[in-house]
Design a protein around this motif. Structure first.
Motif, PDB file in Angstrom:
ATOM      1  N   GLY A  56       4.243   7.518   0.857  1.00  0.00           N
ATOM      2  CA  GLY A  56       3.449   8.531   0.171  1.00  0.00           C
ATOM      3  C   GLY A  56       4.165   9.167  -1.001  1.00  0.00           C
ATOM      4  N   LYS A  57       5.431   8.775  -1.237  1.00  0.00           N
ATOM      5  CA  LYS A  57       6.213   9.338  -2.344  1.00  0.00           C
ATOM      6  C   LYS A  57       6.431   8.298  -3.439  1.00  0.00           C
ATOM      7  N   ASN A  58       5.550   7.316  -3.492  1.00  0.00           N
ATOM      8  CA  ASN A  58       5.719   6.178  -4.399  1.00  0.00           C
ATOM      9  C   ASN A  58       5.697   6.564  -5.872  1.00  0.00           C
ATOM     10  N   ILE A  59       4.832   7.502  -6.236  1.00  0.00           N
ATOM     11  CA  ILE A  59       4.688   7.827  -7.658  1.00  0.00           C
ATOM     12  C   ILE A  59       5.998   8.354  -8.224  1.00  0.00           C
ATOM     13  N   ARG A  60       6.671   9.229  -7.481  1.00  0.00           N
ATOM     14  CA  ARG A  60       7.963   9.744  -7.948  1.00  0.00           C
ATOM     15  C   ARG A  60       9.001   8.631  -8.047  1.00  0.00           C
ATOM     16  N   LEU A  61       9.044   7.784  -7.038  1.00  0.00           N
ATOM     17  CA  LEU A  61      10.035   6.713  -7.035  1.00  0.00           C
ATOM     18  C   LEU A  61       9.778   5.723  -8.164  1.00  0.00           C
ATOM     19  N   ASN A  96       2.145  16.145  -8.421  1.00  0.00           N
ATOM     20  CA  ASN A  96       0.807  16.579  -8.008  1.00  0.00           C
ATOM     21  C   ASN A  96      -0.196  15.440  -7.876  1.00  0.00           C
ATOM     22  N   GLN A  97       0.201  14.225  -8.267  1.00  0.00           N
ATOM     23  CA  GLN A  97      -0.702  13.089  -8.110  1.00  0.00           C
ATOM     24  C   GLN A  97      -0.548  12.408  -6.748  1.00  0.00           C
ATOM     25  N   GLY A 121       1.458   0.611   1.107  1.00  0.00           N
ATOM     26  CA  GLY A 121       1.605   1.625   0.071  1.00  0.00           C
ATOM     27  C   GLY A 121       0.531   2.685   0.192  1.00  0.00           C
ATOM     28  N   VAL A 122       0.044   3.159  -0.944  1.00  0.00           N
ATOM     29  CA  VAL A 122      -0.983   4.205  -0.927  1.00  0.00           C
ATOM     30  C   VAL A 122      -2.341   3.648  -1.342  1.00  0.00           C
ATOM     31  N   THR A 123      -2.513   2.333  -1.214  1.00  0.00           N
ATOM     32  CA  THR A 123      -3.763   1.707  -1.628  1.00  0.00           C
ATOM     33  C   THR A 123      -4.881   2.007  -0.635  1.00  0.00           C
ATOM     34  N   GLU A 124      -6.114   1.984  -1.114  1.00  0.00           N
ATOM     35  CA  GLU A 124      -7.281   2.168  -0.257  1.00  0.00           C
ATOM     36  C   GLU A 124      -7.985   0.833  -0.062  1.00  0.00           C
ATOM     37  N   GLY A 125      -7.925   0.319   1.158  1.00  0.00           N
ATOM     38  CA  GLY A 125      -8.667  -0.889   1.483  1.00  0.00           C
ATOM     39  C   GLY A 125      -8.096  -2.176   0.930  1.00  0.00           C
ATOM     40  N   GLN A 126      -6.906  -2.133   0.287  1.00  0.00           N
ATOM     41  CA  GLN A 126      -6.377  -3.345  -0.341  1.00  0.00           C
ATOM     42  C   GLN A 126      -5.935  -4.383   0.688  1.00  0.00           C
ATOM     43  N   VAL A 127      -5.426  -3.942   1.833  1.00  0.00           N
ATOM     44  CA  VAL A 127      -5.021  -4.897   2.873  1.00  0.00           C
ATOM     45  C   VAL A 127      -6.244  -5.663   3.374  1.00  0.00           C
ATOM     46  N   TYR A 128      -7.358  -4.957   3.550  1.00  0.00           N
ATOM     47  CA  TYR A 128      -8.592  -5.631   3.973  1.00  0.00           C
ATOM     48  C   TYR A 128      -9.055  -6.629   2.921  1.00  0.00           C
TER      49      TYR A 128
END
Length: 699
Positions: A56-61, A96-97, A121-128
Motif C-alpha cells: 500500500g506504500k507503492n506510490i512513495r517507493l 495523499n494518493q 500491488g494496489v491494482t483493482e481486479g487485475q489478478v482476475y
C-alpha cells in the motif's frame, strides 16, 4: 554488491572511467541518493516494495525509484541502511494518493506451467483479468499462433520471475499484508536487507536460460525494460508512471526487477499491446469476455439463479444478458456489459474511456428488453430485479447507469467482485436483492461495492445496528472489505495440482472443499471429464481420489455419493498424516491416484436383507494396483457398513488402503509404506477392535 574498480565505467552512466568522474567526489556535496551505489540502491528499494509491511506504500517507493533513475553522478559507496531509513522517514512519510490496501499481499495465478505467486500491488481486479487472459491463451481459440506464442511466452516468463522472487523470500500464496501501526516505509534489519537485496537482480545469463526454457524470443523482454532516457519519469500522474508497465531495469549485464508489485499490471497490458501488434485485440477481448460470461453464469447458478427461456432481442453491443428466476415471485434481468477495447491506447493504456454512444445504445436496448419482459403475461406476478455486472480490461472506463423504471431495483458490481462474493460462500439467492433494496432506504456515502456489501453481510444482511437504531446516512471505511476478501480467497485457495496423465502430467485447477475444518482437501470443478477429482495434500506427495467410472452430470445422487466417499478418504488421510508421515515415503513415485469403483444401487436398503452376514466386509473391498494407479471396488457389503450411524465403514476402507500402500514399491524397489500396526498408535484413530488388517511388514 561488487565494488566498482578505478578503471571501470562510472556507475553514473557518464561514459567516463570511475577514477575520472565520481571517485573523488565528497559525499556531503552530492544529493542524498547519489552517495550510494545506484544498482544496490534501486534493488534495495525494490526489496522494500516486496515486503508485506510496505503493501500500500507503492506510490512513495516508486517516487524514490524515479528520483534515483533521473539522478546522475553516483558514488560507489555501500548503502548505510540506518541513514537511508532516517532519510525516507523524514522525506517520504506520506502521500495523499495512497489508499489502504484492498488486496492480499500475494496471490496465485494458475498456468499450464503450474502455480505462480504474484504481488497484486494496489491494482483493482487485475489478478482476475490476468487469470482469465491466461485461460484464453491456454485454451483452443481462433487467435493467431504468432500472437499466442509471444503473449504466452512473455507472460509465463514474467510470472516465473515473480514466482522465483516470492520463493526466494519464502512467501506462500495468499498472504495478507502486515500492519506496522506506522505510515512510514518499513525497514527490516540490516542483515535481512544485505542477504536479500540480490534476489531482485537477475543476470543476463539467467534471464536467457529462463527464456530458452519456455522458448521465448529473448528480444520480447525489451517490452518490460524501463528506458531511462526516453520514458517520462517526471510525470506526477501515477497512471502514466512508466514503472507500471516497465518494471525491469537493465544495468550492464544485470536486470533489476525494480517494481515487482507492478508485474501483474505489466503482463496484462503487454498482452493487449501484442494484440494490437498482431491485429487481434478485438478477437482477444471477445474470447476474454465469453470466458468470463461463462464463469458468471456458473456463479449465478450456484447462487440459486436459474436461467429461463426468454426470447431476447439480438444485439451487436458489448453486452450479454439473460433472465433468471431466483425466488418464487422474483426474476432477475442480468446484464453483463464488458469493455470492448474501443479506442484502446497502447501507448497510454490507462487513459480513461467513456463511450457515450455505446452507453446510450446499451441503455436503449436494456429498456426495450425490460419493457418486453414486464408486458409478458407469464411474468405479471414477478418482481423484476436488474443486476448489472461489468467486466473491464484493466483501463479506467466510465460507465453510468440509469434505472429502467422507478419500480425496478437495480445493482451494479464488477465481475471480479462477483467472484469474491462467490468464494466467500456467504450469499444466498436473495442476498444481492436484499442489499440493493437496503441501499435505496439509506444514504450510503461510500461508493465502493465490496466495502459496502461485506459490511451488510457481516451485519446479518442489514445496515442497521438494531431496529431501534436506524441511520439516515452511512459512511463505510475504504478497505473495509479486505478481511472479507482475504478470508474468501484463503478459504477457497484456488490453485493447480499436478495430475499424472498417460506418460506425462497436466495441471488441474482445484479449490478447497468447504468443510467445518479448514483442511488440505481440494476438488477440481467444471472442467469436463477432469471434474470432481479430489486432491489430498495431507502428505508430501499429491494424492488424487476419484471415481473409476464416468458419471453423467444429471445423476446427482450418484455424483454426490461418489464425491462423499472420495472426500471421506481424503479426510482420514489428514487425520492419520502425522502418525504415518515417518513411515510413508512418496518422494520417489508419481502422484498416486485412487480410483473408486462401485455399483450404484438406488434402493440399497432393500439389498441389505439379501446379504450374507458371515461375509467379512473388509475382504469384500477388492483392489488392484498398476504402478501409481490404485483401483478399489466397493460392493453392497461396503454399502451396509457405510450406512451405520458411526464412521465404521470409512475406517474400514482406510485400513484396506493402508494395506494396499504396503504393496506399492518406489523407483528404488522399496515399499512406500513400511510399518507395523503393533508399533505405532494408528489404532487410536482407526478401529482397534476390528482385527482384520494383516500385519504389515516390520520395519
Amino acid at each position: 554488491m561488487k565494488k566498482v574498480g578505478r578503471n571501470d565505467s562510472c556507475p553514473c552512466d557518464s561514459g567516463l572511467k570511475y577514477k575520472k568522474c565520481c571517485f573523488n567526489k565528497i559525499d556531503s556535496e552530492l544529493p542524498f541518493f547519489n552517495q550510494f551505489n545506484r544498482k544496490e540502491l534501486l534493488a534495495t528499494i525494490a526489496l522494500l516494495k516486496s515486503l508485506p509491511e510496505n503493501h500500500g506504500k507503492n506510490i512513495r517507493l516508486e517516487e524514490i525509484q524515479k528520483e534515483v533513475l533521473l539522478s546522475k553522478n553516483f558514488q560507489n559507496n555501500a548503502i548505510d541502511y540506518k541513514k537511508l531509513n532516517q532519510y525516507l522517514s523524514k522525506n517520504y512519510s506520506f502521500n495523499n494518493q495512497e489508499d489502504p490496501p484492498e488486496n492480499l499481499f500475494t496471490e496465485n495465478i494458475m498456468t499450464p506451467l503450474g502455480n505462480m505467486i504474484v504481488f497484486p500491488g494496489v491494482t483493482e481486479g487485475q489478478v482476475y483479468i490476468l487469470q482469465s487472459l491466461i485461460n484464453v491463451l491456454s485454451n483452443k481459440n481462433s487467435l493467431p499462433n504468432a500472437f499466442i506464442k509471444e503473449a504466452s511466452g512473455s507472460t509465463f516468463f514474467l510470472l516465473i520471475v515473480s514466482n522465483l522472487i516470492c520463493s526466494s523470500l519464502n512467501y506462500e500464496r495468499n498472504l495478507s499484508y502486515k500492519d506496522t501501526d506506522s505510515n512510514n516505509i518499513y525497514f527490516p534489519n540490516d542483515d535481512f536487507l544485505y542477504k536479500n537485496t540480490g534476489k531482485l537482480i537477475f543476470s543476463k545469463e539467467r534471464f536467457e536460460k529462463l527464456s530458452d526454457k519456455i522458448h521465448l524470443e529473448f528480444s520480447l523482454i525489451e517490452n518490460f525494460l524501463i528506458d531511462v532516457i526516453n520514458d517520462d519519469l517526471k510525470t506526477n500522474d501515477p497512471n502514466e508512471n512508466p514503472l507500471i508497465f516497465k518494471p525491469i531495469l537493465k544495468i550492464e549485464n544485470d536486470y533489476i526487477i525494480i517494481s515487482p508489485t507492478n508485474l501483474v499490471f505489466a503482463i496484462v497490458f503487454n498482452i493487449y499491446k501484442l494484440g494490437v501488434v498482431h491485429n487481434c485485440l478485438d478477437a482477444l477481448i471477445k474470447h476474454f469476455s465469453k470466458e468470463c460470461w461463462k464463469q458468471c453464469n456458473f456463479i449465478l447458478d450456484d447462487f440459486g439463479y436459474k436461467k429461463i427461456d426468454f426470447n431476447l432481442n439480438n444485439n451487436d453491443l458489448p453486452l450479454y444478458e439473460g433472465i433468471y428466476i431466483y425466488d418464487t415471485d422474483k426474476l432477475a434481468y442480468v446484464t453483463y456489459q464488458f469493455d470492448d477495447g474501443k479506442d484502446y491506447n497502447s501507448v497510454y493504456p490507462l487513459t480513461p474511456y467513456f463511450g457515450e454512444d455505446i452507453l446510450n445504445k446499451v441503455l436503449k436496448h436494456k429498456k426495450e428488453t425490460y419493457n418486453k419482459l414486464i408486458s409478458n403475461a407469464d411474468f405479471e406476478r414477478y418482481e423484476i430485479f436488474n443486476l448489472n455486472i461489468t467486466l473491464g480490461i484493466g483501463r479506467p472506463i466510465m460507465i453510468t447507469y440509469e434505472g429502467l423504471d422507478k419500480k425496478c431495483i437495480h445493482l451494479v458490481l464488477r465481475m471480479d467482485e462477483l467472484l469474491i462474493l462467490h468464494k466467500s460462500n456467504k450469499l444466498n439467492n436473495l442476498t444481492l436483492y436484499n442489499f440493493a433494496k437496503a441501499k435505496t432506504e439509506i444514504n450510503l456515502i461510500t461508493p465502493y461495492f465490496l466495502d459496502n456489501i461485506s459490511m451488510f453481510i457481516e451485519n446479518k444482511e442489514s445496515f442497521y445496528i438494531d431496529d431501534d437504531y436506524k441511520l439516515d446516512r452511512l459512511f463505510i471505511t475504504v478497505g473495509n472489505a479486505l478481511d472479507f476478501k482475504t478470508e474468501a480467497i484463503i478459504k477457497n485457495d484456488v490453485h493447480v495440482g499436478l495430475y499424472p496423465l498417460e506418460n506425462g502430467f497436466i495441471f488441474l485447477p482445484v479449490e478447497r472443499e468447504t468443510l467445518p475444518a479448514n483442511l488440505p482437501i481440494f476438488r477440481s470443478k467444471n472442467i469436463g471429464k477432469f471434474s470432481n477429482k479430489i486432491l489430498s495434500r495431507a502428505f508430501e506427495k499429491e494424492i488424487w481420489i476419484e471415481s473409476a467410472i464416468n458419471i453423467d452430470e444429471d445423476e446427482i445422487d450418484k455424483n454426490h455419493f461418489t464425491i462423499e466417499i472420495c472426500i471421506a478418504i481424503a479426510f482420514w488421510f489428514n487425520e492419520i498424516a502425522l502418525i504415518l508421515d515417518p513411515y510413508l515415503k512418496l518422494n520417489k513415485i508419481k502422484p498416486l491416484i485412487f480410483k473408486i469403483d462401485f455399483e450404484y444401487i438406488e434402493n440399497i436398503l432393500d439389498e441389505f436383507d439379501k446379504l450374507d452376514n458371515s461375509i467379512d466386509p473388509f475382504e469384500q473391498i477388492i483392489y488392484s494396483v498398476n504402478e501409481n494407479e490404485i483401483k478399489i471396488s466397493l460392493d453392497s457389503y461396503f454399502y451396509k457398513v457405510i450406512f451405520r450411524n458411526d464412521n465404521f465403514g470409512e475406517q474400514l476402507l482406510i485400513k484396506r488402503i493402508l494395506y494396499i500402500l504396503s504393496e506399492i514399491y518406489d523407483s528404488d524397489n522399496c515399499q512406500i509404506l513400511n510399518l507395523n500396526f503393533n508399533e505405532i498408535n494408528v489404532s487410536s484413530y482407526l478401529l482397534n477392535d476390528y482385527d482384520l488388517l494383516p500385519t504389515l511388514m516390520r520395519m
